[in-house]
Design an enzyme around this catalytic site. Structure first.
Site, mmCIF file in Angstrom:
data_model
loop_
_atom_site.group_PDB
_atom_site.id
_atom_site.type_symbol
_atom_site.label_atom_id
_atom_site.label_comp_id
_atom_site.label_asym_id
_atom_site.label_seq_id
_atom_site.Cartn_x
_atom_site.Cartn_y
_atom_site.Cartn_z
ATOM 1 N N CYS A 29 -10.658 -6.821 -1.116
ATOM 2 C CA CYS A 29 -9.675 -6.905 -0.026
ATOM 3 C C CYS A 29 -10.155 -6.139 1.222
ATOM 4 O O CYS A 29 -11.066 -6.603 1.883
ATOM 5 C CB CYS A 29 -8.312 -6.432 -0.518
ATOM 6 S SG CYS A 29 -6.972 -7.037 0.503
ATOM 7 N N HIS A 59 -7.049 -8.175 -5.673
ATOM 8 C CA HIS A 59 -7.161 -6.833 -6.262
ATOM 9 C C HIS A 59 -7.147 -6.877 -7.788
ATOM 10 O O HIS A 59 -6.100 -6.691 -8.408
ATOM 11 C CB HIS A 59 -5.953 -5.980 -5.835
ATOM 12 C CG HIS A 59 -5.849 -5.677 -4.409
ATOM 13 N ND1 HIS A 59 -6.253 -4.479 -3.882
ATOM 14 C CD2 HIS A 59 -5.374 -6.406 -3.371
ATOM 15 C CE1 HIS A 59 -6.016 -4.462 -2.576
ATOM 16 N NE2 HIS A 59 -5.492 -5.640 -2.240
ATOM 17 N N GLU A 94 -7.963 -4.628 -9.683
ATOM 18 C CA GLU A 94 -7.549 -3.300 -10.147
ATOM 19 C C GLU A 94 -6.037 -3.169 -10.235
ATOM 20 O O GLU A 94 -5.514 -2.236 -10.852
ATOM 21 C CB GLU A 94 -8.116 -2.211 -9.225
ATOM 22 C CG GLU A 94 -7.427 -2.025 -7.883
ATOM 23 C CD GLU A 94 -7.797 -3.074 -6.847
ATOM 24 O OE1 GLU A 94 -8.460 -4.077 -7.206
ATOM 25 O OE2 GLU A 94 -7.416 -2.901 -5.676
#
Ligand SMILES: NC(=O)CC[C@H](N)C(=O)O
Length: 219
Positions: free
Chosen positions: A97, A197, A199
């Site tokens: 991102c 993302h 994560e």
């Protein structure tokens, strides 16, 4: 910041997560879970200084705000060390991102104050889907390039897209949304860029495990 170092067959390598700004803790947590579950002989460290950067074989640049990340890097004297590190072809680099924006060669909008690392041969558009309220999660099938990573909850938060690939010989798109917008790409064999993302995918470390296997331990 917690790190892990478990014994395994391959030589020990260190993955750095740039910790100047943004969602770096979540990347560290996902990477450590991959290491623990697979007994990789790897270590994860948060990177804020050139000394910490010099310990790394790979660097993850997290989501956040690319302008803030860029300003902090400049003000802390980290721009040049980061520029030299990411342009070293022996290092594995992953921008997610804001990290994708930060490593890009060209940014088509909102580029005041932003000094990107000019690594990824693409032009990106920031906030391509609109503002925070237009953020979304999309179940994506990444198995065409990341074996086993199907039905993955890809989180897009004020996400960029790759508007143009400037060097098609070295940059390959990995995934486009139904509307054709490119949201994942690879450059050469060592640079990965994602608009979303991984994560932030709760309890799903498959994308990080693929990054480790493909780019770090090169299984
Ligand atoms: N989730 C994110 O990293 C958002 C990126 C941010 N909109 C930027 O332009 O830097």
């Amino acid at each position: 910041m917690t790190t892990s170092n478990t014994q395994g067959p391959q030589s020990s390598k260190t993955i750095g997560v740039l910790a100047l700004q943004g969602a770096f803790i979540e990347h560290i947590q996902h990477l450590n879970r991959c290491i623990e579950q697979n007994s990789y002989n790897l270590k994860v460290i948060a990177v804020r200084t050139a000394e910490e950067l010099n310990q790394c074989d790979a660097l993850v640049i997290p989501g956040g705000e690319s302008t803030s990340m860029s300003l902090i890097a400049q003000r802390t004297g980290m721009y040049q060390p980061l520029y030299e590190f990411v342009h070293n072809p022996s290092k594995a680099i992953w921008g997610t991102c804001a990290g994708l924006i930060y490593i890009s060669k060209e940014v088509s909008n909102e580029k005041d104050l932003l000094k990107p690392l000019e690594l990824l041969e693409v032009k990106v558009k920031r906030n391509a889907f609109g503002r925070q309220a237009q953020s979304f999660i999309k179940d994506c099938d990444f198995s065409s390039f990341a074996p086993g990573v199907h039905d993955f909850p890809a989180v897009f938060i004020r996400a960029p897209v790759i508007e143009e690939i400037l060097d098609p010989k070295h940059v390959k798109p990995l995934y486009s949304l139904d509307n054709g917008l490119i949201v994942a790409a690879v450059q050469n064999e060592n640079i990965l860029a994602t608009s979303f993302h991984p994560e932030l995918a709760e309890d799903d470390i498959r994308f990080h495990d693929w990054f480790i296997k493909r780019f770090v331990i090169k299984q």
